[in-house]
Design an enzyme around this catalytic site. Sequence first.
Site, PDB file in Angstrom:
ATOM      1  N   GLU A  46      -6.041  -5.799   4.050  1.00 48.29           N
ATOM      2  CA  GLU A  46      -6.133  -6.978   3.171  1.00 48.29           C
ATOM      3  C   GLU A  46      -7.333  -6.860   2.227  1.00 48.29           C
ATOM      4  OE1 GLU A  46      -3.276  -8.822   4.034  1.00 48.29           O
ATOM      5  OE2 GLU A  46      -3.701  -9.193   1.929  1.00 48.29           O
ATOM      6  N   THR A  60       0.826  -1.211   0.000  1.00 51.88           N
ATOM      7  CA  THR A  60       0.000   0.000   0.000  1.00 51.88           C
ATOM      8  C   THR A  60       0.863   1.266   0.000  1.00 51.88           C
ATOM      9  OG1 THR A  60      -1.585  -1.230   1.291  1.00 51.88           O
ATOM     10  CG2 THR A  60      -1.888   1.149   1.236  1.00 51.88           C
TER      11      THR A  60
HETATM   12  C1  LIG Z   1      -4.113 -11.184   9.480  1.00 48.29           C
HETATM   13  C2  LIG Z   1      -4.968 -11.923  10.370  1.00 48.29           C
HETATM   14  C3  LIG Z   1      -4.498 -13.232  10.719  1.00 48.29           C
HETATM   15  C4  LIG Z   1      -4.627 -13.568  12.063  1.00 48.29           C
HETATM   16  C5  LIG Z   1      -3.374 -13.893  12.716  1.00 48.29           C
HETATM   17  C6  LIG Z   1      -2.874 -12.842  13.640  1.00 48.29           C
HETATM   18  C7  LIG Z   1      -2.099 -11.760  12.900  1.00 48.29           C
HETATM   19  C8  LIG Z   1      -1.080 -11.037  13.697  1.00 48.29           C
HETATM   20  C9  LIG Z   1      -0.120 -10.165  12.953  1.00 48.29           C
HETATM   21  C10 LIG Z   1      -0.580  -9.504  11.706  1.00 48.29           C
HETATM   22  C11 LIG Z   1      -1.301  -8.259  11.904  1.00 48.29           C
HETATM   23  C12 LIG Z   1      -1.979  -7.703  11.011  1.00 48.29           C
HETATM   24  C13 LIG Z   1      -2.053  -8.182   9.650  1.00 48.29           C
HETATM   25  C14 LIG Z   1      -2.375  -7.071   8.762  1.00 48.29           C
HETATM   26  C15 LIG Z   1      -2.197  -7.532   7.374  1.00 48.29           C
HETATM   27  C16 LIG Z   1      -2.623  -6.477   6.434  1.00 48.29           C
HETATM   28  C17 LIG Z   1      -1.766  -6.508   5.231  1.00 48.29           C
HETATM   29  C18 LIG Z   1      -2.325  -5.716   4.083  1.00 48.29           C
HETATM   30  O1  LIG Z   1      -3.285  -5.018   4.149  1.00 48.29           O
HETATM   31  S1  LIG Z   1      -1.455  -5.934   2.645  1.00 48.29           S
HETATM   32  C19 LIG Z   1      -2.277  -4.975   1.445  1.00 48.29           C
HETATM   33  C20 LIG Z   1      -3.568  -5.590   1.028  1.00 48.29           C
HETATM   34  N1  LIG Z   1      -4.095  -4.905  -0.083  1.00 48.29           N
HETATM   35  C21 LIG Z   1      -5.157  -5.309  -0.712  1.00 48.29           C
HETATM   36  O2  LIG Z   1      -5.782  -6.278  -0.336  1.00 48.29           O
HETATM   37  C22 LIG Z   1      -5.503  -4.551  -1.945  1.00 48.29           C
HETATM   38  C23 LIG Z   1      -6.895  -4.818  -2.425  1.00 48.29           C
HETATM   39  N2  LIG Z   1      -6.932  -4.731  -3.857  1.00 48.29           N
HETATM   40  C24 LIG Z   1      -6.863  -5.815  -4.670  1.00 48.29           C
HETATM   41  O3  LIG Z   1      -6.740  -6.945  -4.217  1.00 48.29           O
HETATM   42  C25 LIG Z   1      -6.973  -5.545  -6.128  1.00 48.29           C
HETATM   43  O4  LIG Z   1      -6.554  -4.283  -6.459  1.00 48.29           O
HETATM   44  C26 LIG Z   1      -8.399  -5.757  -6.658  1.00 48.29           C
HETATM   45  C27 LIG Z   1      -8.724  -7.244  -6.524  1.00 48.29           C
HETATM   46  C28 LIG Z   1      -9.432  -4.946  -5.903  1.00 48.29           C
HETATM   47  C29 LIG Z   1      -8.479  -5.365  -8.134  1.00 48.29           C
HETATM   48  O5  LIG Z   1      -7.344  -5.841  -8.753  1.00 48.29           O
HETATM   49  P1  LIG Z   1      -7.001  -5.508 -10.286  1.00 48.29           P
HETATM   50  O6  LIG Z   1      -5.618  -5.924 -10.577  1.00 48.29           O
HETATM   51  O7  LIG Z   1      -7.377  -4.117 -10.577  1.00 48.29           O
HETATM   52  O8  LIG Z   1      -7.941  -6.504 -10.928  1.00 48.29           O
HETATM   53  P2  LIG Z   1      -8.977  -6.319 -12.092  1.00 48.29           P
HETATM   54  O9  LIG Z   1     -10.130  -5.542 -11.578  1.00 48.29           O
HETATM   55  O10 LIG Z   1      -8.289  -5.899 -13.316  1.00 48.29           O
HETATM   56  O11 LIG Z   1      -9.338  -7.843 -12.359  1.00 48.29           O
HETATM   57  C30 LIG Z   1      -9.940  -8.488 -11.450  1.00 48.29           C
HETATM   58  C31 LIG Z   1      -9.720  -9.938 -11.940  1.00 48.29           C
HETATM   59  O12 LIG Z   1      -8.665 -10.472 -11.170  1.00 48.29           O
HETATM   60  C32 LIG Z   1      -9.192 -11.490 -10.342  1.00 48.29           C
HETATM   61  N3  LIG Z   1      -8.495 -11.368  -9.066  1.00 48.29           N
HETATM   62  C33 LIG Z   1      -8.372 -10.290  -8.288  1.00 48.29           C
HETATM   63  N4  LIG Z   1      -7.692 -10.571  -7.179  1.00 48.29           N
HETATM   64  C34 LIG Z   1      -7.373 -11.867  -7.278  1.00 48.29           C
HETATM   65  C35 LIG Z   1      -6.672 -12.748  -6.417  1.00 48.29           C
HETATM   66  N5  LIG Z   1      -6.161 -12.345  -5.228  1.00 48.29           N
HETATM   67  N6  LIG Z   1      -6.529 -14.018  -6.803  1.00 48.29           N
HETATM   68  C36 LIG Z   1      -7.042 -14.444  -7.978  1.00 48.29           C
HETATM   69  N7  LIG Z   1      -7.723 -13.659  -8.840  1.00 48.29           N
HETATM   70  C37 LIG Z   1      -7.887 -12.381  -8.472  1.00 48.29           C
HETATM   71  C38 LIG Z   1     -10.661 -11.168 -10.251  1.00 48.29           C
HETATM   72  O13 LIG Z   1     -11.426 -12.259  -9.902  1.00 48.29           O
HETATM   73  C39 LIG Z   1     -10.947 -10.723 -11.652  1.00 48.29           C
HETATM   74  O14 LIG Z   1     -11.014 -11.833 -12.485  1.00 48.29           O
HETATM   75  P3  LIG Z   1     -11.868 -11.791 -13.835  1.00 48.29           P
HETATM   76  O15 LIG Z   1     -11.793 -13.172 -14.378  1.00 48.29           O
HETATM   77  O16 LIG Z   1     -11.283 -10.759 -14.712  1.00 48.29           O
HETATM   78  O17 LIG Z   1     -13.258 -11.432 -13.403  1.00 48.29           O
HETATM   79  C1  LIG Z   2      -4.026  -1.727  10.544  1.00 50.53           C
HETATM   80  C2  LIG Z   2      -3.644  -1.765   9.110  1.00 50.53           C
HETATM   81  C3  LIG Z   2      -2.580  -2.559   8.732  1.00 50.53           C
HETATM   82  C4  LIG Z   2      -2.172  -2.579   7.393  1.00 50.53           C
HETATM   83  N1  LIG Z   2      -1.087  -3.321   7.046  1.00 50.53           N
HETATM   84  C5  LIG Z   2      -0.629  -3.267   5.764  1.00 50.53           C
HETATM   85  C6  LIG Z   2       0.564  -3.973   5.388  1.00 50.53           C
HETATM   86  O1  LIG Z   2       1.178  -4.655   6.197  1.00 50.53           O
HETATM   87  N2  LIG Z   2       1.004  -3.855   4.119  1.00 50.53           N
HETATM   88  C7  LIG Z   2       0.348  -3.128   3.182  1.00 50.53           C
HETATM   89  O2  LIG Z   2       0.805  -3.070   2.045  1.00 50.53           O
HETATM   90  N3  LIG Z   2      -0.805  -2.468   3.507  1.00 50.53           N
HETATM   91  C8  LIG Z   2      -1.291  -2.522   4.765  1.00 50.53           C
HETATM   92  N4  LIG Z   2      -2.449  -1.847   5.102  1.00 50.53           N
HETATM   93  C9  LIG Z   2      -3.136  -1.062   4.094  1.00 50.53           C
HETATM   94  C10 LIG Z   2      -4.469  -1.661   3.678  1.00 50.53           C
HETATM   95  O3  LIG Z   2      -4.301  -2.814   2.914  1.00 50.53           O
HETATM   96  C11 LIG Z   2      -5.257  -0.604   2.920  1.00 50.53           C
HETATM   97  O4  LIG Z   2      -5.588   0.411   3.873  1.00 50.53           O
HETATM   98  C12 LIG Z   2      -6.505  -1.155   2.293  1.00 50.53           C
HETATM   99  O5  LIG Z   2      -6.180  -2.021   1.232  1.00 50.53           O
HETATM  100  C13 LIG Z   2      -7.449  -0.040   1.798  1.00 50.53           C
HETATM  101  O6  LIG Z   2      -6.794   0.859   0.993  1.00 50.53           O
HETATM  102  P1  LIG Z   2      -6.853   2.453   1.252  1.00 50.53           P
HETATM  103  O7  LIG Z   2      -6.494   2.684   2.671  1.00 50.53           O
HETATM  104  O8  LIG Z   2      -6.037   3.081   0.218  1.00 50.53           O
HETATM  105  O9  LIG Z   2      -8.363   2.841   1.079  1.00 50.53           O
HETATM  106  P2  LIG Z   2      -9.055   3.373  -0.253  1.00 50.53           P
HETATM  107  O10 LIG Z   2      -8.744   2.419  -1.359  1.00 50.53           O
HETATM  108  O11 LIG Z   2      -8.740   4.786  -0.486  1.00 50.53           O
HETATM  109  O12 LIG Z   2     -10.580   3.223   0.129  1.00 50.53           O
HETATM  110  C14 LIG Z   2     -11.332   4.233   0.785  1.00 50.53           C
HETATM  111  C15 LIG Z   2     -12.820   3.874   0.675  1.00 50.53           C
HETATM  112  O13 LIG Z   2     -13.206   3.902  -0.681  1.00 50.53           O
HETATM  113  C16 LIG Z   2     -13.874   2.727  -1.052  1.00 50.53           C
HETATM  114  N5  LIG Z   2     -13.466   2.320  -2.418  1.00 50.53           N
HETATM  115  C17 LIG Z   2     -12.214   2.296  -2.928  1.00 50.53           C
HETATM  116  N6  LIG Z   2     -12.234   1.794  -4.173  1.00 50.53           N
HETATM  117  C18 LIG Z   2     -13.502   1.488  -4.464  1.00 50.53           C
HETATM  118  C19 LIG Z   2     -14.152   0.917  -5.592  1.00 50.53           C
HETATM  119  N7  LIG Z   2     -13.471   0.533  -6.665  1.00 50.53           N
HETATM  120  N8  LIG Z   2     -15.482   0.746  -5.532  1.00 50.53           N
HETATM  121  C20 LIG Z   2     -16.178   1.109  -4.442  1.00 50.53           C
HETATM  122  N9  LIG Z   2     -15.614   1.636  -3.328  1.00 50.53           N
HETATM  123  C21 LIG Z   2     -14.289   1.826  -3.341  1.00 50.53           C
HETATM  124  C22 LIG Z   2     -13.435   1.669  -0.060  1.00 50.53           C
HETATM  125  O14 LIG Z   2     -14.454   0.720   0.114  1.00 50.53           O
HETATM  126  C23 LIG Z   2     -13.141   2.484   1.195  1.00 50.53           C
HETATM  127  O15 LIG Z   2     -14.253   2.531   2.020  1.00 50.53           O
HETATM  128  C24 LIG Z   2      -2.873  -1.824   6.431  1.00 50.53           C
HETATM  129  C25 LIG Z   2      -3.967  -1.046   6.824  1.00 50.53           C
HETATM  130  C26 LIG Z   2      -4.358  -1.008   8.139  1.00 50.53           C
HETATM  131  C27 LIG Z   2      -5.519  -0.161   8.536  1.00 50.53           C
END
Ligand SMILES: CCCCCCCCCC/C=C\CCCCCC(=O)SCCNC(=O)CCNC(=O)[C@H](O)C(C)(C)COP(=O)(O)OP(=O)(O)OC[C@H]1O[C@@H](n2cnc3c(N)ncnc32)[C@H](O)[C@@H]1OP(=O)(O)O
Ligand SMILES: Cc1cc2nc3c(=O)[nH]c(=O)nc-3n(C[C@H](O)[C@H](O)[C@H](O)COP(=O)(O)OP(=O)(O)OC[C@H]3O[C@@H](n4cnc5c(N)ncnc54)[C@H](O)[C@@H]3O)c2cc1C
Length: 665
Positions: A432, A148
């Site tokens: 996530e 991110t």
């Molecule tokens: C963690 C809990 C566990 C408990 C244990 C305890 C934990 C303790 C310690 C840990 C603490 C905290 C953990 C915190 C972890 C947090 C880490 C993060 O947040 S990391 C960052 C995460 N970010 C995201 O999740 C981003 C979200 N966005 C996306 O995933 C993508 O941008 C999107 C899916 C929204 C769109 O992707 P894009 O490339 O734009 O895709 P398209 O729209 O072009 O196409 C969609 C197409 O792709 C398929 N698709 C999408 N994603 C996937 C996938 N993951 N796998 C397979 N296929 C995927 C989708 O189905 C579409 O397919 P079509 O056939 O085209 O329809």
């Molecule tokens: C505690 C915490 C731990 C994290 N840890 C990690 C980490 O370890 N590594 C990492 O890489 N990231 C991490 N993140 C980041 C996290 O994955 C992002 O915050 C998350 O994916 C959302 O992205 P954003 O914050 O940019 O929100 P935005 O994408 O700006 O979203 C803002 C709002 O807009 C809406 N929105 C956005 N796009 C659309 C759409 N296409 N259609 C409709 N609504 C939409 C969403 O639903 C949301 O309510 C962490 C976040 C938090 C809070």
Amino acid sequence: MTNPVVQKVNPMLTEERAKASFPVEELTYILDGGKFNTEKRREIEELVTKDPNFEHPPIQFMTREQQYSLAVKKALLVQQRLKELDMLDDPYASYFFRRIAMPREVSPIGLHWVMFVPTLMGQCSDEQRERWLQRALNYEIIGTYAQTEMGHGTFLRGIETTATYDPSSQQFVLHSPTTTSIKWWPGGLGKTCNYAVVVAQLHTQGRCHGVHMFLVQLRDESTHRSLPGVVCGDIGPKMGYHTIDNGFLQLNSVRIPRENMLMRNAEVQPDGTYIRRVSNEKLTYGTMVFVRSLIVSDAARGISEAATIAVRYACVRRQGEPSSPGAPEPRLLDYPVHQYRLLTCVANCYGLWFASEVLRDLYFTVQPDVLEGRTERLPETHALSAGLKAVGSNRGAACVEECRRCCGGFGFSEASGLPKIYNDINPACTYEGENTVMLLQTGRHLLKCVERARRGEQLAPSDAYIRSRPTPQPKLAGGPLTADLLLGWLRWRSLSMLLEVSGRFNSFIEQRQAWADAFQAVSRRLTRCAEAHCILYVGQAFLDSAKAAENPKICGVLTSLCRLFLLNEVVSGAGDVQLSRSDLARCQDAIDSLLTELRPNAVALVEAFDLPDRMLCSVIGRYDGQVYEAMLQWARQSPLNATDVHESYELYTRQFLAGRSLAKL
Ligand SMILES: CCCCCCCCCC/C=C\CCCCCC(=O)SCCNC(=O)CCNC(=O)[C@H](O)C(C)(C)COP(=O)(O)OP(=O)(O)OC[C@H]1O[C@@H](n2cnc3c(N)ncnc32)[C@H](O)[C@@H]1OP(=O)(O)O
Ligand SMILES: Cc1cc2nc3c(=O)[nH]c(=O)nc-3n(C[C@H](O)[C@H](O)[C@H](O)COP(=O)(O)OP(=O)(O)OC[C@H]3O[C@@H](n4cnc5c(N)ncnc54)[C@H](O)[C@@H]3O)c2cc1C
């Protein structure tokens, strides 16, 4: 129970415990996945409980810096203990060790084992695995997952960090070209980690090939100082997660060897030629699928903790008009509306618990194929993990909050342990993949399933019902409201909603709207379809697990709890489709009867989770139910009580009372 038998257990809790109609211990074995696991978990809990190194005053009285520092110490101590006990290779033992040593205190090295190591496993070539994985598993390096950015979280393809290949030096140049491209949020990035998997846009031979992953060293392995070109730090205090240093990272033309691109699915050759090894580029998103499936089980565990606290408290808290003169005031649990609030949380907890097990099994069945490039079941796995992550964390946060409110004022006090659980679960709605966005991913998949069903194509097992023909709404009035009948209704609801939305979507397409525009036009409705589909999955997993219980008493109580879950879904979904007044009234009556039936088992159902006091960290949810004395002891630990007169009295209040101006002080 792992709780020591306390001298004086509150008799009201003893009385409730005696009402259990089933062997609680046997249900614990089911929840743990077998007696062997229960025993192992208890051994670990005892080890940690007896270890004075893990003892400390409540973290709620500490500053953020103190909380972080203590969390680093405990997280590393856990690793040392696991090594001494030869448990590092046992994921079950390691998980429970961490959980009991750091209850709801997110670990500063959590991202290392939740995302960094799994990414190395899933995205490295065999050679790269050899080079880095063992070092990571041995904790010789500590990593995070930096995806991110300040400007982009959801829209992953929009991230701006660049990795430009330089064939003359055979290096990639990692660069943050704008302020919005600064990595923001990764856990442990601020102060703890020395490596990161960095997600960046790959440029080679003048072309951009989209997002890829790179292993980047951030800090010197001996001094821990950030390396040249690396600017990183902590992002500051958050709503919760005080124990972890979520960080920022700016990369100023940082050079890394070519071999540091994670090359399982794609490669850049020494001359800069780009080669994609697998056709499905979404394999780069594999770690997220894995973590989303973990979040579902973590949400269920969060509810189990909150519900244990709130149900025990409801047994010992008296409040209200006595039923007759001289009678004691009623217990909270005697109120039907309170039973409803708590028991529906318990039902959600069991449903999510069992669903997370089915999802985990699906992930581990499909993953070996995915690693070999066979991706037939990836769309189903992605759609389920995304949707269930959203439904699980939404429900998790909502149920923990409901349990917190069920405890009245004490629920607002950190002494209850409930704010800590809430603040740990709530961010899972955002990280996530933000929940609405995740539901839209599931919805997109479901729309495509309808199309494929129309073409007569096969669908994956959890989508197969989408192939069935539309039928009239199943009648709920008449015969008995069995779990199978209710589940059938939820299946019918999910299909009807989906067909309606898909019909609407197709009419937009027929009017020559672009696919993306038609999708936006139905997106609000589609999130509801995705929820209905996921709830069906949860209901099915719940009922299958209830039926699988060998002991008829356990089978009976789980089936009743499952019926409560299903009925509650029918009632709350009555507006999605037109449920008749008579059907609705029958369901409401059935809920009332189930509350009366389940009430005697309320304590047993939560105590089957077998959560020791050390895990709950709750003054009001203690095993012995001695709430009030413990509450007073807790308050005495407040640093504000260190002196009788606080220094602010001399500094300000005395001046104020004497009529002096505070402006210059
Ligand atoms: C963690 C809990 C566990 C408990 C244990 C305890 C934990 C303790 C310690 C840990 C603490 C905290 C953990 C915190 C972890 C947090 C880490 C993060 O947040 S990391 C960052 C995460 N970010 C995201 O999740 C981003 C979200 N966005 C996306 O995933 C993508 O941008 C999107 C899916 C929204 C769109 O992707 P894009 O490339 O734009 O895709 P398209 O729209 O072009 O196409 C969609 C197409 O792709 C398929 N698709 C999408 N994603 C996937 C996938 N993951 N796998 C397979 N296929 C995927 C989708 O189905 C579409 O397919 P079509 O056939 O085209 O329809
Ligand atoms: C505690 C915490 C731990 C994290 N840890 C990690 C980490 O370890 N590594 C990492 O890489 N990231 C991490 N993140 C980041 C996290 O994955 C992002 O915050 C998350 O994916 C959302 O992205 P954003 O914050 O940019 O929100 P935005 O994408 O700006 O979203 C803002 C709002 O807009 C809406 N929105 C956005 N796009 C659309 C759409 N296409 N259609 C409709 N609504 C939409 C969403 O639903 C949301 O309510 C962490 C976040 C938090 C809070």
